[in-house]
Design an enzyme around this catalytic site. Structure first.
Site, mmCIF file in Angstrom:
data_model
loop_
_atom_site.group_PDB
_atom_site.id
_atom_site.type_symbol
_atom_site.label_atom_id
_atom_site.label_comp_id
_atom_site.label_asym_id
_atom_site.label_seq_id
_atom_site.Cartn_x
_atom_site.Cartn_y
_atom_site.Cartn_z
ATOM 1 N N ASP A 21 0.834 -1.194 0.000
ATOM 2 C CA ASP A 21 0.000 0.000 0.000
ATOM 3 C C ASP A 21 0.877 1.257 0.000
ATOM 4 O O ASP A 21 1.712 1.408 -0.891
ATOM 5 C CB ASP A 21 -0.956 -0.067 1.210
ATOM 6 C CG ASP A 21 -1.998 1.024 1.241
ATOM 7 O OD1 ASP A 21 -2.965 0.942 0.462
ATOM 8 O OD2 ASP A 21 -1.848 1.968 2.045
ATOM 9 N N HIS A 25 -7.056 -6.779 0.140
ATOM 10 C CA HIS A 25 -5.983 -5.802 0.030
ATOM 11 C C HIS A 25 -4.767 -6.113 0.896
ATOM 12 O O HIS A 25 -3.638 -5.847 0.498
ATOM 13 C CB HIS A 25 -6.546 -4.428 0.411
ATOM 14 C CG HIS A 25 -5.560 -3.319 0.415
ATOM 15 N ND1 HIS A 25 -4.858 -2.928 -0.704
ATOM 16 C CD2 HIS A 25 -5.140 -2.503 1.420
ATOM 17 C CE1 HIS A 25 -4.066 -1.911 -0.406
ATOM 18 N NE2 HIS A 25 -4.213 -1.639 0.877
#
Length: 294
Positions: A109, A275
């Site tokens: 991320d 994610h």
């Protein structure tokens, strides 16, 4: 008191710039590898991955500036204190302070965006680079459509001028954080209550929430300028891209194709998760990293 999710890892506080001290943990021996977390996590996100990597590698995990127990400096003019260039410089300083001039870097991320800038700004320092569940920042902004803007709304919410997002999140930080974590993960229970509590401990700090917004404001401004200046540059180090098959990035972009526009040698695949790969599928992550890092 904060829980210790990396028992046996040494603790470090390393000054990387005037007014900036980075919190890091380290363990193991062998080829060095740096782990960089994303939003809204801290270095504790590597609790399942770092100990296994440390069986073969000198592992360093650090809290990005603004996150966890690292310093949270003011954003500065045009949010430059949270430019990925500044955060990448922190990473190099931490690794050098721990005796590593050349190393592999793994970023999830926001940490992946720092790793990308690190590979461009400090190519001699980067042996290999692994990026989790991201496409290049400039690519994602340039190709934004209604679906992406809806599903990744915080990219456009956090960048609003201070103090709008800080004030709204501050009304109920736990609700916002829980909504974010549970929405991003597609593996129920992968962020257990004690780990969520650690993230909330940090998110409850107004300085942390402001720093997070500054991180995103930089990404939508000064970082894009740096990316535009390097539009023709390519990451020279071998690059591994992993992403969640059930996540927004993997469902929105041809992830490998986006990175082949930015790097010379790219490999990777999707994992069966959302994610947060390192929490949802840690064993698969370790297997991929062990093979990639050698």
């Amino acid at each position: 008191m904060a829980s210790d999710f990396l028992p046996g890892f040494d603790r470090h506080r390393i000054e990387t710039a005037p007014g900036v001290t980075i919190h890091a943990r380290s363990a193991g021996s062998g080829p060095p590898v740096l782990l960089l977390h994303g939003h809204p996590q801290t270095l504790s996100t590597w609790l399942h991955v770092a100990p296994q990597l440390a069986e073969r590698h000198s592992v360093v995990a650090m809290d990005l500036r603004g996150y966890g127990d690292s310093s949270k400096p003011p954003g500065g003019d045009r949010h430059t204190n949270y430019a990925k260039r500044a955060m990448a410089a922190d990473a190099v300083a931490v690794m050098r302070a721990l005796g590593h001039d050349r190393f592999a870097v793994v970023g999830h991320d926001r940490g992946g965006r720092v790793a990308h800038r690190l590979a461009l700004d400090h190519p001699a320092a980067v042996e290999r680079i692994a990026l989790f569940d991201i496409a290049p920042t400039a690519t994602m902004y340039a190709r934004t459509d209604k679906d992406f803007a809806t599903r990744y709304f915080w990219w456009f919410f956090f960048i609003q001028p201070h103090p709008l997002p800080e004030t709204l999140i501050g009304a109920d930080p736990e609700y916002f954080l829980r909504h974010h974590v549970e929405g991003q993960s597609k593996t129920p229970g992968s962020t257990p209550p004690d780990l969520f509590a650690e993230y909330l401990r940090c998110y409850a700090d107004p300085a942390c929430r402001h720093a997070i917004c500054e991180d995103y404001r930089a990404a939508a401004g000064i970082d894009l300028e740096h990316d535009a200046a390097d539009a023709e540059a390519r990451v020279a180090a071998p690059l591994l891209a992993l992403w969640g098959a059930k996540g927004v990035v993997g469902q929105t972009y041809d992830v490998l194709a986006t990175w082949r526009e930015k790097a010379t040698t790219v490999s990777g695949r999707a994992l069966d998760c959302g994610h947060t790969l390192q929490e949802e599928r840690p064993d698969a992550v370790v297997s991929e990293l062990m093979a990639f890092l050698g």
